[in-house]
Every structure is written in C-alpha cells, then in structure tokens.
Scaffold this motif. Structure first.
Motif, PDB file in Angstrom:
ATOM      1  N   ARG A  28     -23.285  12.845  -7.704  1.00 54.83           N
ATOM      2  CA  ARG A  28     -23.251  11.381  -7.837  1.00 54.83           C
ATOM      3  C   ARG A  28     -22.261  10.781  -6.838  1.00 54.83           C
ATOM      4  NH1 ARG A  28     -21.392   9.998 -13.318  1.00 54.83           N
ATOM      5  NH2 ARG A  28     -23.446  10.671 -14.014  1.00 54.83           N
ATOM      6  N   THR A  29     -21.102  11.445  -6.719  1.00 50.84           N
ATOM      7  CA  THR A  29     -20.112  10.962  -5.757  1.00 50.84           C
ATOM      8  C   THR A  29     -20.699  10.964  -4.343  1.00 50.84           C
ATOM      9  OG1 THR A  29     -18.456  11.953  -7.142  1.00 50.84           O
ATOM     10  CG2 THR A  29     -17.734  11.268  -4.964  1.00 50.84           C
ATOM     11  N   ARG A  30     -21.405  12.084  -4.028  1.00 46.65           N
ATOM     12  CA  ARG A  30     -21.997  12.165  -2.684  1.00 46.65           C
ATOM     13  C   ARG A  30     -23.088  11.119  -2.498  1.00 46.65           C
ATOM     14  NH1 ARG A  30     -24.100  17.974  -1.808  1.00 46.65           N
ATOM     15  NH2 ARG A  30     -24.868  17.057   0.131  1.00 46.65           N
ATOM     16  N   MET A  35     -24.994   6.034  -0.208  1.00 50.13           N
ATOM     17  CA  MET A  35     -25.550   4.677  -0.372  1.00 50.13           C
ATOM     18  C   MET A  35     -24.663   3.626   0.286  1.00 50.13           C
ATOM     19  SD  MET A  35     -26.908   4.905  -4.267  1.00 50.13           S
ATOM     20  CE  MET A  35     -27.964   3.476  -4.384  1.00 50.13           C
ATOM     21  N   ARG A  36     -23.350   3.875   0.265  1.00 46.98           N
ATOM     22  CA  ARG A  36     -22.431   2.890   0.841  1.00 46.98           C
ATOM     23  C   ARG A  36     -22.418   2.935   2.359  1.00 46.98           C
ATOM     24  NH1 ARG A  36     -18.562   4.077  -3.420  1.00 46.98           N
ATOM     25  NH2 ARG A  36     -18.797   2.416  -4.956  1.00 46.98           N
ATOM     26  N   THR A  37     -22.692   4.100   2.935  1.00 53.11           N
ATOM     27  CA  THR A  37     -22.445   4.249   4.374  1.00 53.11           C
ATOM     28  C   THR A  37     -23.707   4.459   5.210  1.00 53.11           C
ATOM     29  OG1 THR A  37     -22.081   6.591   3.987  1.00 53.11           O
ATOM     30  CG2 THR A  37     -20.121   5.193   4.077  1.00 53.11           C
ATOM     31  N   THR A  38     -24.826   4.764   4.563  1.00 58.31           N
ATOM     32  CA  THR A  38     -25.996   5.167   5.355  1.00 58.31           C
ATOM     33  C   THR A  38     -26.645   4.021   6.120  1.00 58.31           C
ATOM     34  OG1 THR A  38     -28.158   6.192   5.247  1.00 58.31           O
ATOM     35  CG2 THR A  38     -27.578   4.737   3.427  1.00 58.31           C
ATOM     36  N   MET A 289     -26.949 -10.420  -0.429  1.00 58.55           N
ATOM     37  CA  MET A 289     -26.655  -9.104  -0.969  1.00 58.55           C
ATOM     38  C   MET A 289     -26.684  -7.955   0.035  1.00 58.55           C
ATOM     39  SD  MET A 289     -28.015  -9.157  -4.771  1.00 58.55           S
ATOM     40  CE  MET A 289     -29.728  -8.954  -4.372  1.00 58.55           C
ATOM     41  N   GLU A 290     -26.709  -8.254   1.324  1.00 49.15           N
ATOM     42  CA  GLU A 290     -26.719  -7.143   2.272  1.00 49.15           C
ATOM     43  C   GLU A 290     -25.376  -6.426   2.250  1.00 49.15           C
ATOM     44  OE1 GLU A 290     -28.115  -8.109   6.139  1.00 49.15           O
ATOM     45  OE2 GLU A 290     -29.835  -9.189   5.348  1.00 49.15           O
ATOM     46  N   LYS A 291     -25.373  -5.206   2.765  1.00 47.35           N
ATOM     47  CA  LYS A 291     -24.094  -4.482   2.738  1.00 47.35           C
ATOM     48  C   LYS A 291     -23.142  -5.059   3.792  1.00 47.35           C
ATOM     49  CE  LYS A 291     -25.112  -0.762   5.957  1.00 47.35           C
ATOM     50  NZ  LYS A 291     -25.093   0.616   6.294  1.00 47.35           N
ATOM     51  N   ASP A 292     -21.898  -4.753   3.647  1.00 46.41           N
ATOM     52  CA  ASP A 292     -20.868  -5.220   4.592  1.00 46.41           C
ATOM     53  C   ASP A 292     -20.691  -6.722   4.587  1.00 46.41           C
ATOM     54  OD1 ASP A 292     -20.571  -2.674   5.449  1.00 46.41           O
ATOM     55  OD2 ASP A 292     -21.799  -2.904   7.242  1.00 46.41           O
ATOM     56  N   ILE A 293     -20.957  -7.422   3.475  1.00 46.67           N
ATOM     57  CA  ILE A 293     -20.795  -8.860   3.581  1.00 46.67           C
ATOM     58  C   ILE A 293     -19.317  -9.235   3.560  1.00 46.67           C
ATOM     59  CG2 ILE A 293     -23.028  -9.349   2.492  1.00 46.67           C
ATOM     60  CD1 ILE A 293     -21.054 -10.834   0.402  1.00 46.67           C
ATOM     61  N   ASP A 294     -19.000 -10.215   4.371  1.00 43.50           N
ATOM     62  CA  ASP A 294     -17.637 -10.702   4.454  1.00 43.50           C
ATOM     63  C   ASP A 294     -17.598 -11.998   3.646  1.00 43.50           C
ATOM     64  OD1 ASP A 294     -15.227 -11.762   5.072  1.00 43.50           O
ATOM     65  OD2 ASP A 294     -15.427 -11.550   7.237  1.00 43.50           O
ATOM     66  N   ARG A 295     -17.304 -11.835   2.344  1.00 46.10           N
ATOM     67  CA  ARG A 295     -17.396 -12.978   1.445  1.00 46.10           C
ATOM     68  C   ARG A 295     -16.411 -14.078   1.802  1.00 46.10           C
ATOM     69  NH1 ARG A 295     -19.173 -13.986  -4.355  1.00 46.10           N
ATOM     70  NH2 ARG A 295     -18.056 -15.921  -4.605  1.00 46.10           N
ATOM     71  N   GLU A 296     -15.248 -13.655   2.271  1.00 43.88           N
ATOM     72  CA  GLU A 296     -14.227 -14.635   2.652  1.00 43.88           C
ATOM     73  C   GLU A 296     -14.741 -15.572   3.747  1.00 43.88           C
ATOM     74  OE1 GLU A 296     -10.019 -13.687   3.940  1.00 43.88           O
ATOM     75  OE2 GLU A 296     -10.382 -12.154   2.410  1.00 43.88           O
ATOM     76  N   ALA A 297     -15.471 -14.995   4.687  1.00 41.39           N
ATOM     77  CA  ALA A 297     -16.028 -15.813   5.777  1.00 41.39           C
ATOM     78  C   ALA A 297     -17.086 -16.767   5.225  1.00 41.39           C
ATOM     79  CB  ALA A 297     -16.620 -14.926   6.865  1.00 41.39           C
ATOM     80  N   LEU A 298     -17.941 -16.242   4.330  1.00 44.56           N
ATOM     81  CA  LEU A 298     -18.997 -17.098   3.771  1.00 44.56           C
ATOM     82  C   LEU A 298     -18.409 -18.267   2.994  1.00 44.56           C
ATOM     83  CD1 LEU A 298     -21.764 -14.704   2.419  1.00 44.56           C
ATOM     84  CD2 LEU A 298     -21.623 -15.857   4.622  1.00 44.56           C
TER      85      LEU A 298
END
Ligand SMILES: C[S@@+](CC[C@H](N)C(=O)[O-])C[C@H]1O[C@@H](n2cnc3c(N)ncnc32)[C@H](O)[C@@H]1O
Length: 307
Positions: A28-30, A35-38, A289-298
């Motif tokens: 699960r960890t792997r 999922m976070r990096t691919t 909801m895309e990955k790597d969103i920079d919420r602070e910028a939004l």
C-alpha cells in the motif's frame, strides 16, 4: 446527468479506496508513492491544448534570459531587490516545476540561498512570477469563468501572452485582446500568434491601458494579473486603477484580478468605491483536482461582477 456523474465519481473513488484497503501494508505504501509521483496518469490529464501551450512556453524560453525580464524593466527589477526576503523572478508560464527541478540539478537555477556562505544552512528563495502558470490558466478558463462564446476578453498587461493563448485554446471567446506597454514583449507575442495561427481571435496592442477607454468599455471580461504593482510607481498605479474603474462599467461584465481588488488598491489614494462598482463572485478553489496544484496561487485569483 450531473447526479449520474456525481455517482460515477463517488463509485470510482470507493473502488480506488477499496483497492488501497485490500493491498498489503507494504504494498500500500508503494502504491501510494506510485500514485503520488507517477506520470502514468498523464494521458487522462494532458490534453492536446496543454501540449500546444507547453510548446509555446518552450519557444518563449528560447528567446528570453532565464529570469525572463528585460533590461528596460528597471522598476520591477528594483522592486524585487527591495523585497524583505531574497526573491528571484521565475516565470510560472515558462518554468513548470519539473523544468525548475532539472535546471536546479544543472546548477542553472536555485530554489534556495545560502544563509551563511560555505555552510549547509540554506533557506528557500521567494519566487515571483509575472505570468499565470498553465494550472492557473486552466483554473481560470475551465472553472472560474463562464462559457465565453461570442465574448470579448481583454488582458491588461499581456506580457508573454499566456492569458491570450490560454484563452484561445481553452475558451470560445470571440476576441482576445492583449494590451502591453513593453514593445519587446509585444513582438514576442506577435511571433507566437503568427507561428501558431492565432490571428483570427488574438490581437495585441502596444499601448498604455490608460489610452484604451473604448476597449475597456466594450470588454465582457477583463483580466488583471499583478499588472501595475511591480511596473508603475504609486501615483501611476492609482491613476491606472481609476481609469479602469471609470471605463469598465458594462453591467454584468467580469473582472479577474490577482491579488484581490481590495489588496491591489489598499495602499493607493484613489476615488474608487468598490462596493458601488463590483460584487465579488466567490470561487471554489477545491474544484480543481489535478496533481501538484498550488492552492496558494489559486487563492490569489479573484472574480468580480460589474454592478
Ligand atoms: C505581471 S505581468 C501580467 C502577465 C499576463 N497578463 C499573465 O497573466 O500571464 C504585467 C504586465 O503588465 C504590463 N503593464 C504594466 N502597466 C501597464 C500599463 N499601464 N499598460 C499596459 N501594460 C502595462 C507590464 O509591462 C507587464 O508586462
């Protein structure tokens, strides 16, 4: 239809969670790390338009120094030096995170500065961007603004043209006007407009916005991303904001600003009464909801309706 789509989402999410719950702890960890990096999800996320915008960014990177500033931009360069924390120009349209990472590896760019020279004590640099990133552009056109079919959009201070090119690709606006006072940046925008054949809907005017009353009067949407603060002195900023507020009067037209209007004019002496001019339309920053969103910028992006 919307209910059905919502169900699809809830169902799909439960299925993903079930897979994660079913996996052995180590796996699960792997799995989560993958999922976070691919990049395996890129095919669901990247559209052809993203590819075109990235190609434009690459063309522009090849024409500009790494900080994407011109020698003529004295005031902006000076203001960066006066920031309380060490700050560098990194244009968010030209340099996405993965490109910054690879430039850092090559020693051409740095995210950190050395606090005590020669030691390992380092602190993060502040980044200032003079363009919207691809992520911010998609938030703007796909979530924040309504359908722009047949509408006229004006980008005040269009610089590299990110808002215009994004609008061409992600919206149906009939005309996208950029007004930019720097001749060199106008030329760069023209080069891209010609190369990518955007001429039917994109026009760039080399001009001070304070000479463009009728353009502002006819606009359905006006975009103002950090336009004046770094480029004009305070008196000029106040005059420019007054000009915008006197000429953007079409009822129901939309104004997008970064930062908020309140913040933009708070330190200036103007005759603007915000509550009589505009109503803020609250944006839902979670919808993206895309990955790597920079919420602070939004969260810096604000939308107003002209009263
Ligand atoms: C932060 S950049 C905005 C870039 C672009 N709109 C975007 O979002 O990607 C601001 C630009 O506004 C231009 N500018 C500042 N004051 C202006 C004025 N009074 N008239 C026209 N352009 C102006 C500057 O030269 C600068 O290129």
């Amino acid at each position: 239809e919307q209910v059905r789509r919502a169900m699809d989402f809830v169902g799909a999410r439960s299925a993903v969670l079930a897979v994660l719950r079913g996996a052995r702890a180590g796996d699960r960890t792997r799995l989560l790390h993958w999922m976070r990096t691919t990049n395996d999800f890129d095919e669901f996320i990247l559209s052809n338009n993203d590819v075109v915008l990235r190609s434009i960014a690459e063309d522009l990177r090849n024409c500009l120094p790494i900080e994407a500033m011109l020698n003529s931009e004295n005031l902006a360069i000076q203001k960066i030096l006066e920031q309380p924390k060490p700050t560098v120009h990194v244009d968010a349209f030209l340099y996405e995170d993965d490109i910054i990472d690879s430039l850092c590896e090559k020693g051409k760019m740095s995210r950190n500065y050395c606090v005590v020279c020669g030691s390992h004590k380092i602190a993060p640099l502040e980044f200032i961007s003079h363009s919207f990133s691809l992520m911010e552009l998609k938030f703007l056109y796909q979530y924040a603004l309504p359908d722009l079919t047949g509408k006229i959009l004006v980008d005040v201070g269009s610089r590299l043209g990110a808002v215009l090119f994004g609008g061409y690709l992600y919206s149906s606006a009939s005309q996208l006007y950029g007004v930019e006072m720097s001749a060199d940046f106008c030329q760069l925008q023209e080069m891209i407009i010609t190369k990518y054949q955007f001429t039917d809907r994109v026009k760039v005017l080399h001009s001070d916005i304070c000479t463009q009353a009728s353009l502002l009067q006819n606009a359905d949407v006006v975009v103002m991303n950090n336009v004046f603060e770094y480029f004009l002195d305070r008196l000029e900023q106040a005059r420019a904001w007054e000009f915008i507020s006197h000429n953007m009067r079409k009822k129901g037209s939309l104004l997008v600003t970064v930062p908020s209007l309140e913040e933009s004019i708070s330190n200036l002496k103007t005759d603007i009464l915000l509550s009589q001019w505009v109503e803020e339309m609250k944006l839902d920053y979670d919808v993206y909801m895309e990955k790597d969103i920079d919420r602070e910028a939004l969260e810096q992006i604000h939308l107003y309706k002209i009263l």
